[in-house]
Design an enzyme around this catalytic site. Structure first.
Site, PDB file in Angstrom:
ATOM      1  CG  MET A  33      -2.131  -1.015   1.091  1.00 27.45           C
ATOM      2  SD  MET A  33      -3.432  -0.486   1.835  1.00 27.45           S
ATOM      3  CE  MET A  33      -2.913  -0.419   3.632  1.00 27.45           C
ATOM      4  N   GLY A  39      11.347  -3.069   5.540  1.00 30.14           N
ATOM      5  CA  GLY A  39      10.534  -4.322   5.509  1.00 30.14           C
ATOM      6  C   GLY A  39      10.259  -4.456   3.761  1.00 30.14           C
ATOM      7  CG  HIS A  40       7.158  -2.221   1.931  1.00 35.35           C
ATOM      8  ND1 HIS A  40       7.036  -1.201   2.965  1.00 35.35           N
ATOM      9  CD2 HIS A  40       5.998  -2.819   2.076  1.00 35.35           C
ATOM     10  CE1 HIS A  40       5.823  -0.960   3.301  1.00 35.35           C
ATOM     11  NE2 HIS A  40       5.248  -2.199   2.828  1.00 35.35           N
ATOM     12  CG  ASP A 153       0.691  -6.825   7.876  1.00 32.41           C
ATOM     13  OD1 ASP A 153      -0.204  -6.677   8.658  1.00 32.41           O
ATOM     14  OD2 ASP A 153       1.552  -6.577   7.324  1.00 32.41           O
ATOM     15  NE  ARG A 190      -2.709   1.725  10.005  1.00 30.36           N
ATOM     16  CZ  ARG A 190      -2.991   0.685   9.130  1.00 30.36           C
ATOM     17  NH1 ARG A 190      -2.123  -0.406   8.929  1.00 30.36           N
ATOM     18  NH2 ARG A 190      -4.126   0.840   8.502  1.00 30.36           N
TER      19      ARG A 190
END
Length: 283
Positions: A33, A39-40, A153, A190
Site C-alpha cells: 500500500m 521491510g518492503h 502481517d 504506521r
C-alpha cells in the site's frame, strides 16, 4: 528522479507481463500500500531470489479499511516509493487508481473462513474480505509465479496462502521474516504516527512476546505465559485488542506446547496508533 517503469492500467500491465513470459522469464509480485520502508525492500530483495522480473503494486486499498479507520490519513509517498523500488531493482511499479481496481458496478468479494476467523476479524470484521479480494485481483492481473508477503502481517499471510491454495491460483505465496528496528519494534508504515514518548514504549510489545515465548519453551503453561504478556503490555500503556497463542498454520487456538507449531500474535493500541506483531515459539 527514478527510471522505474510505472503502469496505471491492467491492460498495460498484462502487455508487459506477456512480453516477459514470451522471453521465458519468471515474475514476482510484491503487493504493497506504499509508504515503503526497509521491510518492503526486504520483500523486493527476496523476490530477486525467486524471479527474473519484479512488480511492486502500490495501492491503498479502500475495501480493507472500516469507516472509522485511517484510510484518509494513511501515508502516501509515491515519489519516494518509486525511488526505493527502483533502487531495489524492481522492474515495474503498478499504481492503479480506485476506479481501475473497482470500476462502477463492482459487486464481488471473497468469502473467508479458516485462518481468517478470530484475531483481526474480531476487531476488523470486513478487513480480510477486502484484503483477499484485492490480492486475488492482483494475482489475476499480474499472473505472477511467486508473491511475497511479510510475516509481520502473519494472519494476512495465512489467509492469502489458504486462499491461493483453495482457489487453485497458480502462484507460490512466500512469507518473508519481519524486519525490525534495533530495539525490536516491527517496521510498519504506521510507526510514523507514534509520538516520541510512544516510540520509546512501542518496543515493549515485542519484548513481551519474546518473554512469553521463552517462558513457554522453558515449561510454563501457555495460558499463564500469555496472560503474563497481556499484563505486561497493558501495564506499559497499551490497550490490548488480543494477545494469543495460535497454531502457526491453521491459527486455531493452542493450549500446550507439542500441539503443533505455535505463533504468538498481538494487536494493541498505543495512543492513536494500532500496532501488530508476532513471533514463533521455537520448537
Amino acid at each position: 528522479m527514478t527510471d522505474i517503469e510505472t503502469l496505471h492500467t491492467v491492460a498495460e500491465l498484462r502487455a508487459r507481463v506477456r512480453a516477459w513470459r514470451a522471453a521465458g522469464e519468471r515474475v514476482a509480485l510484491v503487493p504493497t500500500m506504499g509508504a515503503l520502508h526497509a521491510g518492503h525492500v526486504a520483500l523486493m530483495d527476496a523476490a530477486h531470489r525467486h524471479a527474473d522480473r519484479i512488480i511492486v503494486s502500490i495501492f491503498v486499498n479502500p475495501t480493507q479499511f472500516a469507516p472509522t479507520e485511517d484510510l484518509a490519513r494513511y501515508p502516501r509517498t509515491l515519489d519516494a516509493d518509486r525511488q526505493k523500488a527502483s533502487a531495489a531493482g524492481v522492474d515495474v511499479a503498478f499504481v492503479p487508481d480506485v476506479a481501475e481496481m473497482y470500476p462502477d458496478g463492482f459487486a464481488t468479494t471473497i468469502s473467508l473462513a479458516g485462518p481468517a476467523l478470530g484475531l483481526e476479524t474480531d476487531f476488523r470484521p470486513t478487513h480480510f474480505a477486502g484484503v483477499a479480494t484485492v490480492v486475488a485481483k492482483l494475482f489475476t492481473q499480474t499472473a505472477p509465479d511467486v508473491a511475497l508477503f511479510g510475516e509481520k502481517d502473519y494472519q494476512q499471510l495465512a489467509v492469502v496462502t489458504r486462499m491461493a491454495r483453495d482457489l487453485d491460483l497458480p502462484v507460490e505465496v512466500v512469507g518473508v521474516p519481519t524486519m525490525r528496528e534495533p530495539d525490536g519494534l516491527a517496521l510498519s508504515s504506521r510507526n510514523v504516527y507514534l509520538s516520541a514518548e510512544e516510540r520509546r514504549t512501542a518496543p515493549l510489545l515485542h519484548k513481551a512476546l519474546t518473554d512469553a515465548a521463552h517462558a513457554i519453551r522453558s515449561g510454563a503453561a501457555v495460558a499463564e505465559a500469555v496472560q503474563a504478556a497481556r499484563r505486561t503490555v497493558g501495564d506499559a500503556g497499551f490497550a490490548v485488542d488480543y494477545l494469543e497463542a495460535r497454531h502457526a498454520v491453521t491459527l486455531a487456538p493452542v493450549a500446550a506446547l507439542g500441539a503443533g507449531p505455535i505463533r504468538l500474535l498481538v494487536a494493541a493500541r498505543l495512543g492513536a496508533t494500532r500496532l501488530i506483531d508476532n513471533i514463533p515459539v521455537p520448537d
